[in-house]
Design a protein around this motif. Sequence first.
Motif, PDB file in Angstrom:
ATOM      1  N   TYR A 118       0.812  -1.216   0.000  1.00 30.12           N
ATOM      2  CA  TYR A 118       0.000   0.000   0.000  1.00 30.12           C
ATOM      3  C   TYR A 118       0.850   1.272   0.000  1.00 30.12           C
ATOM      4  CZ  TYR A 118       1.087  -0.064   5.016  1.00 30.12           C
ATOM      5  OH  TYR A 118       1.736  -0.094   6.226  1.00 30.12           O
ATOM      6  N   GLN A 119       2.162   1.122   0.110  1.00 36.02           N
ATOM      7  CA  GLN A 119       3.031   2.291   0.219  1.00 36.02           C
ATOM      8  C   GLN A 119       3.357   2.862  -1.164  1.00 36.02           C
ATOM      9  OE1 GLN A 119       6.318   0.694   2.418  1.00 36.02           O
ATOM     10  NE2 GLN A 119       5.172   0.531   4.334  1.00 36.02           N
ATOM     11  N   ASN A 124      -0.462  11.329   4.775  1.00 33.73           N
ATOM     12  CA  ASN A 124      -1.160  10.225   5.450  1.00 33.73           C
ATOM     13  C   ASN A 124      -0.497   8.882   5.148  1.00 33.73           C
ATOM     14  OD1 ASN A 124      -3.020  11.968   6.584  1.00 33.73           O
ATOM     15  ND2 ASN A 124      -4.501  11.733   4.899  1.00 33.73           N
ATOM     16  N   ILE A 125      -0.071   8.691   3.888  1.00 36.23           N
ATOM     17  CA  ILE A 125       0.614   7.446   3.515  1.00 36.23           C
ATOM     18  C   ILE A 125       1.946   7.337   4.246  1.00 36.23           C
ATOM     19  CG2 ILE A 125       1.711   6.172   1.619  1.00 36.23           C
ATOM     20  CD1 ILE A 125      -0.438   7.244  -0.226  1.00 36.23           C
ATOM     21  N   ASN A 142       2.713   8.656   7.106  1.00 37.31           N
ATOM     22  CA  ASN A 142       2.419   8.334   8.503  1.00 37.31           C
ATOM     23  C   ASN A 142       2.092   6.862   8.670  1.00 37.31           C
ATOM     24  OD1 ASN A 142       2.780  10.849   9.798  1.00 37.31           O
ATOM     25  ND2 ASN A 142       0.791  11.575   9.041  1.00 37.31           N
ATOM     26  N   ALA A 143       1.339   6.306   7.707  1.00 37.01           N
ATOM     27  CA  ALA A 143       0.998   4.877   7.769  1.00 37.01           C
ATOM     28  C   ALA A 143       2.246   4.008   7.629  1.00 37.01           C
ATOM     29  CB  ALA A 143      -0.005   4.536   6.670  1.00 37.01           C
TER      30      ALA A 143
END
Length: 411
Positions: A75-76, A100-101, A103-104
């Motif tokens: 998902y990165q 947001n990505i 941070n995830a």
Amino acid sequence: MKLELLTIGPETEKLRACQLSLLLGVYTQNNQIAHFLKMACNLLKIDKGIFVFEEEPYGWHFSQNVCSAFARKTYQRFQSHFSDQFYIDIDHPNYNATSNILNAMGIKHNRYVAISLIYQNKTIGYVVFFDEQNIDYQRNYLCIVHELIQNLLSILNLRIENAELKEAYEQESALNFSKTKFFQVIAHDLRAPFHGLLGFSEVLARERNLLTEENIDEISHYLFDTAQSTYNLLESLLNWAMAEGGRFICHPINFDIFQSGQIVTEVLGGLAINKNIKLINQIKVNTKVYADINMITSVIQNLVSNALKFTPTDGSGVVTLQAEQTEDQVYFYLHDTGMGISEAQISALFEPNLTVSIRGTRGEKGAGLGLVLCKRFIDLNKGTISVTSEEGKGTTFKVSLPKEKVVTKLK
């Protein structure tokens, strides 16, 4: 969530899959990725950076002069966030979505700038510079950092080309060595029969009056057999050379392999009778494969010919053709009750570098070229060939071929 950093080497088991990173020396003292990240961080006045190639399992994290690896997740990805720009910073409309990505991913930051890696008009990854400061980065140096990226990708391009050239050179060197050894074998195998041909033909030419009819008959049979085997050797050499040069083109069709078996048993039936060997075709009718019929018939003929060559002539010898079908493959078997093959011979059976010729039950010779061609033809037809054998008991060749292609008719 915190980004888990890995030591490059003992903790990066999938490092071999990072081909581009390896070309940039990520596992060496001359780590071009680390050098670039250090220089870019200094120019932008940002503490940390990550470097990612999209198709690789690891990304690279740089902080305080230390370069570490981190495992990437599917998902990165945020290439689409760049839109028409080569970078994303606080003024970009997708800044928050990209943040947001990050941070995830566990990349804690108060500010960041991301730059796209474009190689041959294709986005292959990204670089992100980040830290927890709240002041703006050195925007004036962003274009310089972008130029450094282009220089790094130019280095990568050169190393890719060098790696390809090195691989091609090594393959060509290995092929040339193989060909040299191959032609050494051919020269050896041709020399022996020509000595016999010249010697006996000289006897016929100069000592004809001293020979009996029986002598002449024996010599003529010897000359015929030797000339025929030498011709077969030359024909195999020509076919092998054509196959290696790409002049054989595979034309696969749906056909019944029973027909090929039947043709071969009829052609070689006389030889089998002459050697007192039972030649049996047990392939069932309508055993259809998708392959080149001429190539496969040639393979079967060569395998049967070899089996007859090495099977005893005392009446106990049997050569059997069989086949079975699975959902997507047809397996053809050729079994003989002959001399068998040693493990050492099996290991080099399909290689054109045999150093000795194996004599048949009647002293027949060969350079092993036929099996080399068999392997080549089977490869061209997307099949496989293997052999099992026990010395003194016999040999079984197993050939797999694609099953017939079923054509769906439109109603």
